[in-house]
Design an enzyme around this catalytic site. Structure first.
Site, PDB file in Angstrom:
ATOM      1  N   LEU A  33      -7.872   0.702   5.362  1.00 33.13           N
ATOM      2  CA  LEU A  33      -6.965   0.733   4.281  1.00 33.13           C
ATOM      3  C   LEU A  33      -6.678   2.140   3.735  1.00 33.13           C
ATOM      4  O   LEU A  33      -7.647   3.224   3.904  1.00 33.13           O
ATOM      5  CB  LEU A  33      -7.885  -0.125   3.133  1.00 33.13           C
ATOM      6  CG  LEU A  33      -7.683  -1.553   3.115  1.00 33.13           C
ATOM      7  CD1 LEU A  33      -8.923  -2.149   3.932  1.00 33.13           C
ATOM      8  CD2 LEU A  33      -7.587  -2.064   1.542  1.00 33.13           C
ATOM      9  N   CYS A  34      -5.701   2.471   3.286  1.00 32.65           N
ATOM     10  CA  CYS A  34      -5.368   3.682   2.563  1.00 32.65           C
ATOM     11  C   CYS A  34      -5.290   4.930   3.541  1.00 32.65           C
ATOM     12  O   CYS A  34      -4.400   4.927   4.482  1.00 32.65           O
ATOM     13  CB  CYS A  34      -6.400   4.041   1.502  1.00 32.65           C
ATOM     14  SG  CYS A  34      -6.014   5.370   0.341  1.00 32.65           S
ATOM     15  N   ALA A  35      -6.263   5.834   3.495  1.00 36.30           N
ATOM     16  CA  ALA A  35      -6.455   6.978   4.581  1.00 36.30           C
ATOM     17  C   ALA A  35      -7.249   6.474   5.495  1.00 36.30           C
ATOM     18  O   ALA A  35      -7.199   7.362   6.956  1.00 36.30           O
ATOM     19  CB  ALA A  35      -7.009   8.117   3.714  1.00 36.30           C
ATOM     20  N   ALA A  79      -3.814  -1.676   5.732  1.00 35.46           N
ATOM     21  CA  ALA A  79      -2.847  -1.752   4.576  1.00 35.46           C
ATOM     22  C   ALA A  79      -2.942  -0.678   3.773  1.00 35.46           C
ATOM     23  O   ALA A  79      -3.859   0.287   3.799  1.00 35.46           O
ATOM     24  CB  ALA A  79      -3.719  -2.943   3.989  1.00 35.46           C
TER      25      ALA A  79
END
Length: 226
Positions: free
Chosen positions: A135-137, A197
């Site tokens: 997720l994210c980074a 995501a």
């Protein structure tokens, strides 16, 4: 197959470790899906420590595992003890810790590498064709392990190109494909069993939207494990 999912944390706190809302969101989503989980983290010093109240480096030294244990309620093991044979999938919540403590992206950009303990942990999942979720980074980990394993054109997201331009550009330079994805959806590469995501890569996302991102990723994971 053991259905236990390995969650790899990079500390505790968005600016120097794992983003807490994302980490907890993943745990709740796994619980809702009926998937057991176990926590791991690198047992070494963080790149640096950030005073989150001031947004500045504090000059302290902290251990990634010890900090991550705050999120895991103490139930956590060193990343070097992670055995892919004992897990169905591996999940990386986001936060700047992914760019600082799991990879060298914050220092090296497109020339980044995975830290040795992270590469050793995630490589068997890729080689055994087990799902890798980020997720994210944290999709930085996916992009780098795909590059290192000679994979090309793996579909991965940092959300929108505008939000994650530097990371998306690096991903492309590593031979992978950035797929723009809304905050409440997941990017699923079925061929390589990678799920990513956006979560807080959308900087204005609400906690509810971040949780929806976590749920989308774990819903996709459960489908792959069915």
């Amino acid at each position: 197959m053991n259905q236990t999912v390995a969650i790899v944390l990079s500390g505790c706190g968005v600016y120097d470790g794992s983003e807490i809302t994302e980490a907890v969101g993943v745990v709740i989503a796994l619980s809702q899906a009926g998937l057991p989980y176990a926590f791991y983290a690198p047992d070494r010093a963080q790149m640096h420590v950030v005073d989150h109240a001031r947004g500045q480096e504090s000059g302290e030294a902290r251990n990634i595992l010890s900090e991550a244990a705050r999120i895991a309620r103490g139930q956590i093991r060193p990343l070097t003890e992670l055995d892919a044979a004992q897990h169905s999938a591996i999940v990386f919540p986001g936060g700047f810790g992914a760019a600082k403590n799991l990879t060298t992206f914050i220092k090296d950009g497109r020339d980044a590498v995975l830290y040795d303990d992270v590469a050793a942990a995630v490589r068997p999942f890729v080689q055994q064709h087990k799902p890798v979720v980020a997720l994210c980074a944290a999709p930085l980990v996916q992009g780098l392990i795909a590059r290192d394993e000679g994979l090309a054109g793996v579909n991965i997201t940092f959300g929108s190109y505008a939000e994650g331009q530097a990371m998306a550009d690096a991903l492309t330079s590593w031979g992978q494909t950035h797929v723009e994805t809304p905050v409440d959806q997941a990017c699923v590469d079925l061929a390589h069993r990678f799920i990513s995501a956006p979560a807080y890569m959308y900087g204005e996302a609400t906690p509810a939207e971040v949780f929806a991102s976590c749920q989308a990723a774990i819903t996709a994971l459960k489908s792959l494990l069915s």
